[in-house]
Scaffold this motif. Structure first.
Motif, mmCIF file in Angstrom:
data_model
loop_
_atom_site.group_PDB
_atom_site.id
_atom_site.type_symbol
_atom_site.label_atom_id
_atom_site.label_comp_id
_atom_site.label_asym_id
_atom_site.label_seq_id
_atom_site.Cartn_x
_atom_site.Cartn_y
_atom_site.Cartn_z
ATOM 1 N N LEU A 38 53.748 62.368 -38.938
ATOM 2 C CA LEU A 38 53.170 62.498 -37.601
ATOM 3 C C LEU A 38 54.230 62.650 -36.517
ATOM 4 O O LEU A 38 53.906 63.031 -35.386
ATOM 5 C CB LEU A 38 52.269 61.301 -37.303
ATOM 6 N N ALA A 39 55.487 62.383 -36.844
ATOM 7 C CA ALA A 39 56.561 62.654 -35.888
ATOM 8 C C ALA A 39 56.664 64.140 -35.563
ATOM 9 O O ALA A 39 57.280 64.521 -34.561
ATOM 10 C CB ALA A 39 57.891 62.143 -36.444
ATOM 11 N N HIS A 40 56.028 64.986 -36.381
ATOM 12 C CA HIS A 40 56.053 66.429 -36.154
ATOM 13 C C HIS A 40 54.879 66.906 -35.302
ATOM 14 O O HIS A 40 54.717 68.121 -35.114
ATOM 15 C CB HIS A 40 56.045 67.168 -37.490
ATOM 16 N N THR A 41 54.063 65.990 -34.808
ATOM 17 C CA THR A 41 52.900 66.387 -34.009
ATOM 18 C C THR A 41 53.268 67.245 -32.799
ATOM 19 O O THR A 41 52.532 68.192 -32.476
ATOM 20 C CB THR A 41 52.108 65.144 -33.565
ATOM 21 N N PRO A 42 54.393 66.988 -32.083
ATOM 22 C CA PRO A 42 54.729 67.880 -30.956
ATOM 23 C C PRO A 42 54.873 69.346 -31.380
ATOM 24 O O PRO A 42 54.538 70.245 -30.611
ATOM 25 C CB PRO A 42 56.062 67.304 -30.450
ATOM 26 N N ARG A 43 55.354 69.588 -32.589
ATOM 27 C CA ARG A 43 55.498 70.967 -33.070
ATOM 28 C C ARG A 43 54.188 71.509 -33.609
ATOM 29 O O ARG A 43 53.882 72.692 -33.463
ATOM 30 C CB ARG A 43 56.581 71.016 -34.157
ATOM 31 N N TRP A 44 53.400 70.638 -34.278
ATOM 32 C CA TRP A 44 52.128 71.037 -34.876
ATOM 33 C C TRP A 44 51.038 70.151 -34.269
ATOM 34 O O TRP A 44 50.624 69.165 -34.866
ATOM 35 C CB TRP A 44 52.176 70.872 -36.402
ATOM 36 N N PRO A 45 50.546 70.457 -33.077
ATOM 37 C CA PRO A 45 49.674 69.553 -32.331
ATOM 38 C C PRO A 45 48.325 69.273 -32.992
ATOM 39 O O PRO A 45 47.677 68.280 -32.654
ATOM 40 C CB PRO A 45 49.489 70.253 -30.972
ATOM 41 N N ASP A 46 47.887 70.124 -33.940
ATOM 42 C CA ASP A 46 46.619 69.860 -34.633
ATOM 43 C C ASP A 46 46.766 68.833 -35.753
ATOM 44 O O ASP A 46 45.772 68.407 -36.342
ATOM 45 C CB ASP A 46 46.049 71.159 -35.205
ATOM 46 N N LEU A 47 48.004 68.460 -36.084
ATOM 47 C CA LEU A 47 48.248 67.410 -37.066
ATOM 48 C C LEU A 47 47.833 66.070 -36.482
ATOM 49 O O LEU A 47 48.159 65.747 -35.343
ATOM 50 C CB LEU A 47 49.737 67.391 -37.423
ATOM 51 N N ASN A 48 47.087 65.262 -37.252
ATOM 52 C CA ASN A 48 46.693 63.940 -36.761
ATOM 53 C C ASN A 48 46.577 62.971 -37.938
ATOM 54 O O ASN A 48 46.939 63.314 -39.073
ATOM 55 C CB ASN A 48 45.387 64.021 -35.958
ATOM 56 N N ALA A 49 46.089 61.785 -37.676
ATOM 57 C CA ALA A 49 46.064 60.722 -38.685
ATOM 58 C C ALA A 49 45.170 61.062 -39.875
ATOM 59 O O ALA A 49 45.240 60.390 -40.914
ATOM 60 C CB ALA A 49 45.613 59.407 -38.055
ATOM 61 N N ASP A 50 44.313 62.071 -39.743
ATOM 62 C CA ASP A 50 43.503 62.531 -40.877
ATOM 63 C C ASP A 50 44.151 63.690 -41.611
ATOM 64 O O ASP A 50 43.578 64.217 -42.571
ATOM 65 C CB ASP A 50 42.108 62.945 -40.398
#
Length: 278
Positions: A38-50
């Protein structure tokens, strides 16, 4: 001595006798792997806890396609293999690329190579050599099963070596450019990170699609160690889209964007009909 202390001592003793068990313990630390991914969320904003955003399976294999495009053959229903939907996904992606050149890491029984060979112009599959597997003390029967379904196919080339050191740049020069790459080797974090980085360095062009197997433990249930590895292995500033494919164990990178859904582990299940012939 309390039962808790005795249990802990037995566990430490098992780790001392078999250090490889430590990898199993670390891999089970889902929260740590999830946080790393989830540290990559800024690059891949659709990534989440699911997990990654969802591409519906029917987006690749709609129910209206001919029966041959909805058929998996061969398929062993054996240990360590892919789901039928995983193989249908690979076939569909190969079919979308006329004259598709396909490369995979991890041959096993050759089911993926054989299925894609029905759609692709060329298939290259890389696996450890027999001697390398013997050095790992793997049984001869297990070694002999590698490539069982694919070794006789004329458009399949079996490559032998370790994906950590194999000359992918030379392979690209001699057999590429590759349209579709399937990463299905060692699923531990470091191996996934390394295989991803090397594939994107040497084999991925502007139109290459990359698929990772076992990015989910079950469809819709992320395997966070694998996701952390592939996210850490992707090059910075990579364009395109990263997603999971519904009803499969696969994650996919596409240079082109497709409509995605938010992952929903409790969504209504898709309905499939399965006919088994043997």
């Amino acid at each position: 001595m309390s039962s808790r202390i005795a249990t802990a001592l037995r566990a430490f003793g098992a780790l001392a006798r078999t250090p490889a068990l430590l990898t199993v313990v670390l891999a089970a630390d889902t929260d740590a792997w999830r946080a790393r991914a989830l540290a990559h969320t800024p690059r891949w904003p659709d990534l989440n806890a699911d997990g990654l955003p969802l591409l519906p399976f029917a987006q690749f294999v709609p129910p209206t396609v001919p029966a041959a495009a909805r058929t998996v053959a061969p398929f062993a229903f054996g240990d360590g293999g892919s789901l039928p939907t995983d193989l249908l996904l690979l076939r569909a992606l190969a079919r979308q690329q006329p004259g598709c050149r396909y490369f995979e890491i991890g041959t096993w029984r050759g089911e993926s190579a054989a299925n894609v060979a029905a759609e692709a112009a060329t298939v290259h599959t890389l696996n450890l050599s027999a001697d390398e597997m013997r050095a790992l003390h793997l049984p001869e029967r297990y070694i002999g099963l590698h490539g069982y379904f694919s070794r006789a196919l004329s458009n399949v080339t079996h490559l032998h070596g370790n994906s950590a050191t194999f000359d992918l740049a030379n392979l690209q020069r001699e057999a590429g450019p590759f349209d579709l790459v399937f990463i299905d080797g060692d699923h531990r974090y470091e191996a996934v990170r390394r295989d991803t980085a090397r594939v994107f360095e040497h084999l991925v062009g502007p139109h290459t699609v990359v698929v990772w197997h076992d990015a989910s433990r079950q469809p819709g249930q992320p395997r966070w160690e694998v996701l952390a590895g592939l996210l850490d292995g992707l090059p910075a500033g990579l364009p395109g889209q990263l997603a999971q494919v519904g009803n499969t164990l696969c994650a996919i990178y596409s240079p082109n964007y497709m409509p995605v859904l938010a992952p929903d582990p409790l969504a209504d299940p898709a309905r499939f009909e399965v006919e088994v012939r043997f």
